[in-house]
Motif scaffolding. Structure first.
Motif, PDB file in Angstrom:
ATOM      1  N   ASP A 144       0.816  -1.214   0.000  1.00 52.02           N
ATOM      2  CA  ASP A 144       0.000   0.000   0.000  1.00 52.02           C
ATOM      3  C   ASP A 144       0.851   1.268   0.000  1.00 52.02           C
ATOM      4  O   ASP A 144       1.832   1.374   0.748  1.00 52.02           O
ATOM      5  CB  ASP A 144      -0.901   0.015   1.239  1.00 52.02           C
ATOM      6  CG  ASP A 144      -1.709   1.289   1.337  1.00 52.02           C
ATOM      7  OD1 ASP A 144      -2.682   1.420   0.583  1.00 52.02           O
ATOM      8  OD2 ASP A 144      -1.343   2.174   2.140  1.00 52.02           O
ATOM      9  N   ARG A 145       0.478   2.201  -0.850  1.00 54.95           N
ATOM     10  CA  ARG A 145       1.084   3.529  -0.894  1.00 54.95           C
ATOM     11  C   ARG A 145      -0.008   4.540  -1.228  1.00 54.95           C
ATOM     12  O   ARG A 145      -0.866   4.257  -2.071  1.00 54.95           O
ATOM     13  CB  ARG A 145       2.179   3.627  -1.970  1.00 54.95           C
ATOM     14  CG  ARG A 145       3.405   2.775  -1.739  1.00 54.95           C
ATOM     15  CD  ARG A 145       4.248   3.298  -0.577  1.00 54.95           C
ATOM     16  NE  ARG A 145       5.483   2.543  -0.444  1.00 54.95           N
ATOM     17  CZ  ARG A 145       5.584   1.388   0.193  1.00 54.95           C
ATOM     18  NH1 ARG A 145       4.513   0.831   0.736  1.00 54.95           N
ATOM     19  NH2 ARG A 145       6.748   0.763   0.265  1.00 54.95           N
ATOM     20  N   PRO A 146      -0.006   5.715  -0.597  1.00 56.35           N
ATOM     21  CA  PRO A 146      -0.940   6.758  -1.008  1.00 56.35           C
ATOM     22  C   PRO A 146      -0.686   7.109  -2.467  1.00 56.35           C
ATOM     23  O   PRO A 146       0.473   7.192  -2.902  1.00 56.35           O
ATOM     24  CB  PRO A 146      -0.594   7.930  -0.084  1.00 56.35           C
ATOM     25  CG  PRO A 146       0.084   7.314   1.095  1.00 56.35           C
ATOM     26  CD  PRO A 146       0.831   6.126   0.544  1.00 56.35           C
ATOM     27  N   ASN A 152      -2.844  20.038  -8.217  1.00 54.63           N
ATOM     28  CA  ASN A 152      -3.567  20.696  -9.313  1.00 54.63           C
ATOM     29  C   ASN A 152      -4.322  19.703 -10.195  1.00 54.63           C
ATOM     30  O   ASN A 152      -5.110  20.103 -11.054  1.00 54.63           O
ATOM     31  CB  ASN A 152      -2.604  21.531 -10.175  1.00 54.63           C
ATOM     32  CG  ASN A 152      -1.579  20.677 -10.895  1.00 54.63           C
ATOM     33  OD1 ASN A 152      -1.137  19.669 -10.364  1.00 54.63           O
ATOM     34  ND2 ASN A 152      -1.207  21.062 -12.100  1.00 54.63           N
ATOM     35  N   GLU A 153      -4.114  18.413  -9.953  1.00 55.45           N
ATOM     36  CA  GLU A 153      -4.834  17.386 -10.697  1.00 55.45           C
ATOM     37  C   GLU A 153      -5.821  16.622  -9.797  1.00 55.45           C
ATOM     38  O   GLU A 153      -6.420  15.637 -10.216  1.00 55.45           O
ATOM     39  CB  GLU A 153      -3.852  16.400 -11.321  1.00 55.45           C
ATOM     40  CG  GLU A 153      -2.910  17.036 -12.348  1.00 55.45           C
ATOM     41  CD  GLU A 153      -1.903  16.049 -12.895  1.00 55.45           C
ATOM     42  OE1 GLU A 153      -1.852  14.905 -12.348  1.00 55.45           O
ATOM     43  OE2 GLU A 153      -1.182  16.395 -13.840  1.00 55.45           O
ATOM     44  N   LEU A 194     -16.583   9.055 -12.252  1.00 52.99           N
ATOM     45  CA  LEU A 194     -16.584  10.517 -12.101  1.00 52.99           C
ATOM     46  C   LEU A 194     -15.189  11.114 -12.259  1.00 52.99           C
ATOM     47  O   LEU A 194     -15.044  12.327 -12.368  1.00 52.99           O
ATOM     48  CB  LEU A 194     -17.154  10.908 -10.735  1.00 52.99           C
ATOM     49  CG  LEU A 194     -18.646  10.646 -10.495  1.00 52.99           C
ATOM     50  CD1 LEU A 194     -19.003  10.962  -9.049  1.00 52.99           C
ATOM     51  CD2 LEU A 194     -19.495  11.478 -11.444  1.00 52.99           C
ATOM     52  N   GLY A 195     -14.167  10.262 -12.222  1.00 50.68           N
ATOM     53  CA  GLY A 195     -12.796  10.750 -12.299  1.00 50.68           C
ATOM     54  C   GLY A 195     -12.251  11.247 -10.979  1.00 50.68           C
ATOM     55  O   GLY A 195     -11.304  12.034 -10.948  1.00 50.68           O
ATOM     56  N   ILE A 196     -12.830  10.782  -9.884  1.00 47.18           N
ATOM     57  CA  ILE A 196     -12.417  11.220  -8.550  1.00 47.18           C
ATOM     58  C   ILE A 196     -11.006  10.721  -8.229  1.00 47.18           C
ATOM     59  O   ILE A 196     -10.673   9.555  -8.487  1.00 47.18           O
ATOM     60  CB  ILE A 196     -13.412  10.704  -7.491  1.00 47.18           C
ATOM     61  CG1 ILE A 196     -14.809  11.258  -7.738  1.00 47.18           C
ATOM     62  CG2 ILE A 196     -12.931  11.046  -6.089  1.00 47.18           C
ATOM     63  CD1 ILE A 196     -14.886  12.755  -7.797  1.00 47.18           C
ATOM     64  N   THR A 197     -10.169  11.589  -7.647  1.00 48.82           N
ATOM     65  CA  THR A 197      -8.823  11.175  -7.226  1.00 48.82           C
ATOM     66  C   THR A 197      -8.671  11.154  -5.708  1.00 48.82           C
ATOM     67  O   THR A 197      -7.678  10.651  -5.188  1.00 48.82           O
ATOM     68  CB  THR A 197      -7.750  12.122  -7.801  1.00 48.82           C
ATOM     69  OG1 THR A 197      -7.919  13.426  -7.234  1.00 48.82           O
ATOM     70  CG2 THR A 197      -7.860  12.205  -9.323  1.00 48.82           C
ATOM     71  N   ILE A 261      -7.336   6.215  -5.352  1.00 47.93           N
ATOM     72  CA  ILE A 261      -8.093   7.282  -4.681  1.00 47.93           C
ATOM     73  C   ILE A 261      -7.482   7.543  -3.308  1.00 47.93           C
ATOM     74  O   ILE A 261      -7.353   6.619  -2.485  1.00 47.93           O
ATOM     75  CB  ILE A 261      -9.575   6.893  -4.538  1.00 47.93           C
ATOM     76  CG1 ILE A 261     -10.211   6.727  -5.920  1.00 47.93           C
ATOM     77  CG2 ILE A 261     -10.340   7.941  -3.740  1.00 47.93           C
ATOM     78  CD1 ILE A 261     -11.637   6.203  -5.885  1.00 47.93           C
ATOM     79  N   GLU A 262      -7.104   8.779  -3.068  1.00 47.23           N
ATOM     80  CA  GLU A 262      -6.583   9.154  -1.763  1.00 47.23           C
ATOM     81  C   GLU A 262      -7.724   9.352  -0.777  1.00 47.23           C
ATOM     82  O   GLU A 262      -8.870   9.601  -1.159  1.00 47.23           O
ATOM     83  CB  GLU A 262      -5.761  10.444  -1.884  1.00 47.23           C
ATOM     84  CG  GLU A 262      -4.518  10.286  -2.751  1.00 47.23           C
ATOM     85  CD  GLU A 262      -3.744  11.583  -2.889  1.00 47.23           C
ATOM     86  OE1 GLU A 262      -2.816  11.795  -2.089  1.00 47.23           O
ATOM     87  OE2 GLU A 262      -4.066  12.368  -3.787  1.00 47.23           O
ATOM     88  N   VAL A 263      -7.413   9.263   0.514  1.00 49.43           N
ATOM     89  CA  VAL A 263      -8.417   9.445   1.557  1.00 49.43           C
ATOM     90  C   VAL A 263      -8.033  10.652   2.405  1.00 49.43           C
ATOM     91  O   VAL A 263      -6.928  10.723   2.949  1.00 49.43           O
ATOM     92  CB  VAL A 263      -8.542   8.194   2.445  1.00 49.43           C
ATOM     93  CG1 VAL A 263      -9.582   8.417   3.538  1.00 49.43           C
ATOM     94  CG2 VAL A 263      -8.913   6.974   1.602  1.00 49.43           C
TER      95      VAL A 263
END
Length: 319
Positions: A144-146, A152-153, A194-197, A261-263
């Motif tokens: 696991d890695r963030p 900006n993206e 949705l393209g959520i990051t 996806i980051e949290v």
């Protein structure tokens, strides 16, 4: 039971595979009792005798994950001076990694008499309050890695764990309103489409439903009423385990990371659920009130309240 000296750091309950180290900070306590609880709410009391730099500690061989515990702190009860020790209250560990149960609307949570606030009311809060739980800190994070997206993206989706999934027809019914429901395939597919990051979660710290809400048959939906800053909220767990929410929360984060996806956590660090001078004694207030909270200078009975929530934490204290 064997009782070893243990270590003053880290604070909280730390399981090492063989036993558990307990450490709690109080600069005003005369004595501190660690209370181990059985499923029947029977108590086994351990007198803490080791103190280093106001940290009371011990190590108990054989104490394993799942053990519920709390503290009773003996010391001055002088509200006019901001001192609110009350050993009739079973107190949550401020550094607990998991918290079991919820509070009930009962006089026993309060150190004063409802009928006459000037008088003290010493009723045992055990059975009416929440309890701290020893956890297993070991978790297979794999590789696991963030994701580490450039800011900006980054596209952030704000979500409420329960609200996001509670009525979703494609989320398994037993997972709705939980951490595991939030990271199940239907939700992940939707976010990816949705393209959520990054997903920003509304409060997931352990929070409290105020007794005033309970009186009306309501609950605190948003969660801005923290009592455990290191513990995931237990009502969002799909597990019946007293500390299953910890493993589930980690699994959720790992799953989001695998999907790129980051949290992000929406946190509430300025106050706690203990409220003002008329609030309950659940943890910080009974452990070391002047260290944990900002008090009004010259009127230490009252709390310095910068946000209209009853109290403000004292960020200058080492506690």
């Amino acid at each position: 039971m064997q009782i070893w000296p243990g270590h003053p750091y880290p604070l909280g309950a730390t399981f090492d595979g063989s036993g558990t180290n307990f450490a709690i900070y109080s600069s005003i306590a005369d004595s501190v009792e660690l209370v181990l609880l059985t499923e029947d709410h029977e108590e086994e009391t351990i007198q803490l005798t080791e103190v280093d730099s106001s940290v009371w500690h011990c190590y108990l061989p054989g104490i394993a994950p799942g053990q519920r515990y709390g503290y009773r702190v003996y010391g001055p009860y002088e509200p006019a001076q901001g001192l609110r020790c009350d050993p009739s209250k079973l107190l949550l560990d401020p550094y607990a990694k998991a918290i079991d149960g919820e509070i009930t609307n009962d006089q026993a949570l309060f150190s004063y008499d409802f009928n006459d606030p000037s008088k003290r009311k010493e009723l045992d809060s055990l059975g009416h309050t929440m309890t701290s739980v020893v956890i297993n800190p070991y978790f297979d994070w794999g590789h696991d890695r963030p994701p580490g997206h450039e800011y900006n993206e980054t596209i952030i989706y704000e979500a409420h764990v329960r609200g996001m999934t509670m009525l979703h027809p494609d989320v398994p019914e037993d997972l709705r309103g939980t951490y595991m429901g939030l990271c199940c395939p239907p939700i992940l597919d939707h976010l990816e489409d949705l393209g959520i990051t990054a997903i920003e979660l509304m409060p997931c710290h352990q929070f409290v439903n105020d007794t005033s809400l309970q009186d009306k048959g309501l609950s605190n939906y948003w969660g801005y009423n923290t009592i455990g800053f290191f513990a995931p909220h237990n009502a969002y767990s799909a597990s019946n385990s007293s500390y299953g929410q910890v493993h589930e929360f980690k699994s959720m984060v790992k799953t989001f990371h695998e999907a790129g996806i980051e949290v992000i956590m929406d946190v509430v660090y300025n106050h706690t659920a203990e409220g003002n001078h008329m609030g309950p004694t659940l943890s910080f207030k009974g452990i070391d009130n002047p260290s944990y909270y900002r008090l009004v200078e010259g009127d230490e009975e009252h709390y310095f309240d910068t946000t209209g929530t009853g109290n403000s934490l004292n960020m200058r204290s080492p506690s």
